[in-house]
Write a protein that holds these residues in place. Structure first.
Motif, short mmCIF file in Angstrom:
data_model
loop_
_atom_site.label_atom_id
_atom_site.label_comp_id
_atom_site.label_asym_id
_atom_site.label_seq_id
_atom_site.Cartn_x
_atom_site.Cartn_y
_atom_site.Cartn_z
N GLN A 386 0.83 -1.20 0.00
CA GLN A 386 0.00 0.00 0.00
C GLN A 386 0.87 1.26 0.00
N TYR A 387 1.94 1.21 0.80
CA TYR A 387 2.88 2.34 0.83
C TYR A 387 3.50 2.53 -0.56
N PHE A 388 3.87 1.41 -1.20
CA PHE A 388 4.47 1.48 -2.53
C PHE A 388 3.48 2.07 -3.53
N GLN A 389 2.22 1.68 -3.42
CA GLN A 389 1.20 2.20 -4.33
C GLN A 389 0.99 3.70 -4.12
N ARG A 390 1.04 4.15 -2.87
CA ARG A 390 0.89 5.58 -2.61
C ARG A 390 2.04 6.38 -3.24
N VAL A 391 3.25 5.81 -3.19
CA VAL A 391 4.40 6.48 -3.83
C VAL A 391 4.18 6.59 -5.33
N LEU A 392 3.69 5.51 -5.96
CA LEU A 392 3.43 5.54 -7.39
C LEU A 392 2.35 6.56 -7.75
N ARG A 393 1.34 6.65 -6.90
CA ARG A 393 0.24 7.58 -7.17
C ARG A 393 0.69 9.03 -6.97
N SER A 394 1.37 9.31 -5.86
CA SER A 394 1.77 10.69 -5.56
C SER A 394 2.82 11.21 -6.53
N SER A 395 3.64 10.31 -7.11
CA SER A 395 4.68 10.74 -8.04
C SER A 395 4.14 10.97 -9.45
N GLY A 396 2.93 10.52 -9.73
CA GLY A 396 2.34 10.69 -11.06
C GLY A 396 2.59 9.54 -12.00
N ILE A 397 3.25 8.48 -11.53
CA ILE A 397 3.55 7.35 -12.40
C ILE A 397 2.28 6.64 -12.85
N ILE A 398 1.36 6.44 -11.92
CA ILE A 398 0.11 5.76 -12.28
C ILE A 398 -0.69 6.58 -13.28
N ASP A 399 -0.72 7.91 -13.09
CA ASP A 399 -1.44 8.77 -14.04
C ASP A 399 -0.84 8.64 -15.44
N GLU A 400 0.50 8.58 -15.52
CA GLU A 400 1.16 8.47 -16.81
C GLU A 400 0.87 7.11 -17.45
N LEU A 401 0.85 6.06 -16.62
CA LEU A 401 0.53 4.73 -17.15
C LEU A 401 -0.88 4.71 -17.73
N GLU A 402 -1.81 5.34 -17.04
CA GLU A 402 -3.20 5.36 -17.52
C GLU A 402 -3.33 6.17 -18.81
N LYS A 403 -2.50 7.23 -18.95
CA LYS A 403 -2.52 8.01 -20.19
C LYS A 403 -2.08 7.15 -21.38
N LEU A 404 -1.14 6.23 -21.11
CA LEU A 404 -0.63 5.37 -22.18
C LEU A 404 -1.51 4.15 -22.41
N GLY A 405 -2.64 4.07 -21.67
CA GLY A 405 -3.62 3.01 -21.91
C GLY A 405 -3.39 1.72 -21.16
#
Length: 423
Positions: A386-405
């Motif tokens: 969960q901590y790892f997921q929060r880091v991915l979300r707060s850094s914008g990595i997840i948003d960028e992944l979703e932009k790429l589909g």
């Protein structure tokens, strides 16, 4: 061997990682997390050493690293901080950041100077317990220490600098007025390195004089030896300009005077503005009309003029007395102020720069700052993930992944660590 320039790499110690541990003792109920904090990394400290007069120690060694901090321990014990690395350099060493050339420090006093700060230790899991998260199985990584490639440049600390063409008598002059014993011979470039001498008039009055290797026309552009040693005149508060007034080398004294001053001005505008005293050396070999013509030219410029013969000591006492009096009116030896502003040593973590690309159905994330995060994440623990997921979300990595589909079940690779994407 006289070495006055060197390039080295300095690296402060990294902070130790925080520990993940839990108190488990008989008769102690619900001991809870007790992982200690990591120790701070050691600093890189520069210290001036009066016993050193050259940078030869840095000729064959390039990398200097301070000690890393130790990881945290159990029972809330903090890791041991790394020891500072002390680098000793001669007085007058100017440290520049190699890429920009900006001054980081002027090591001209006995006060130690920290040029690379150690990284802060990471927090242990004791800090992450909350009412809803009572068993945190993760901690914080230690932060990296500062790292720089620097150039060391020795600029001698002398009150008075002797300048002039080769073989005009500079070495003889300094040997007469001080205890310095440079090599003296009747040929050019006898002096191959700056020579310092203390001129002592009485118990309360003295100053440091530097014999600078002979300059030639084009020295400021690298001709002869002068290009390497002009920097040593920069700190001098007063310049003694020696000219062979007898013309024994077949040169004209006035032309010699102007050529040397042009080289000083080409090298540094500030150097050209330094106060000068002109010494007509070898006056015992010169005709009276030669001395008179040169005196008239110099006095017309408003500069102090002395007839001297270093070989017979004629006029040398009058020169040093006048120089000592002049020095009392001048500001102290120049000290260079720092120009370089160190970037945030944790910029790689705080900026959280990353790139995402898709190849053969796999989403590759390049994020160097994630490497220390991986070191404290337990992939088999739910709260740690969960901590790892929060880091991915707060850094914008997840948003960028979703932009790429990215779709649920797709493979994501971060620094070689692969996992299935789950919304």
């Amino acid at each position: 061997m006289f070495v006055d320039r060197a390039k080295i790499k300095i690296k402060a110690g990294d902070g130790g990682n925080g520990a993940v541990s839990f108190r488990r003792e008989k008769y102690v109920a619900a001991g809870g997390p007790d992982g200690g904090d990591g120790g701070r990394g050691g600093n890189v400290v520069f210290v001036a050493d009066r016993s050193m007069d050259t940078l030869v120690n840095f000729r064959f060694r390039y990398k200097f690293e301070a000690q890393n901090g130790q990881p945290g321990g159990t029972r809330r014990c903090s890791g041991k901080s790394g020891e500072d690395l002390v680098i000793r350099v001669p007085f007058g060493t100017v440290v520049r950041e190699a890429q920009s050339g900006q001054i980081m420090a002027d090591i001209s006093s006995e006060e130690p100077v920290i040029l690379a700060h150690g990284g802060k230790g990471g927090a242990g899991n004791q800090h992450f317990a909350t009412a809803t998260r009572q068993i945190p199985r993760f901690s914080k990584p230690g932060l990296p220490g500062e790292c720089f490639e620097v150039t060391l440049e020795l600029k001698l600390l002398a009150d008075v600098g002797l300048v002039g063409f080769p073989n005009v008598g500079k070495s003889t002059f300094i040997s007469v007025v001080s205890a310095a014993r440079p090599k003296i011979a009747n040929y050019h470039f006898t002096t191959l390195q700056p020579v310092l001498g203390v001129v002592r008039l009485d118990e309360d009055t003295s100053f440091v004089m530097a014999d600078i290797p002979g300059l030639v026309e084009g020295a400021s552009e690298g001709v002869g030896l002068g290009h390497d040693f002009l920097r040593h005149v920069e700190r001098c508060r007063l310049i003694l300009h020696l000219v062979d007034v007898s013309g024994s080398e077949g040169r004209d004294p006035i032309e010699d005077f102007e050529k040397i001053n042009r080289e000083l001005a080409n090298f540094s505008e500030d150097l050209a503005k330094q106060p000068q005293i002109v010494l007509a050396n070898k006056c015992d070999l010169a005709a009276p009309e030669q001395i008179a013509a040169f005196r008239a030219y110099i006095e017309e410029k408003g500069l102090p003029f002395f007839e001297v013969s270093a070989a017979t000591t004629q006029g040398t006492r009058e020169v040093v007395n006048f120089a000592a009096k002049k020095l009392k009116e001048l500001p102290p030896i120049r000290k260079y102020e720092p120009e370089f502003t160190a970037p945030d040593p944790n910029a790689a973590i705080t900026d959280r720069k990353f790139t995402v690309r898709k190849e053969d159905g796999v989403f590759y994330v390049d994020a160097p700052w994630m490497e220390p995060v991986f070191s404290v994440v337990n992939p088999e623990d739910y709260e740690s993930l969960q901590y790892f997921q929060r880091v991915l979300r707060s850094s914008g990595i997840i948003d960028e992944l979703e932009k790429l589909g990215v779709q649920e079940g797709d493979t994501v690779d971060i620094l070689g660590f692969q996992f299935d994407y789950i919304r």
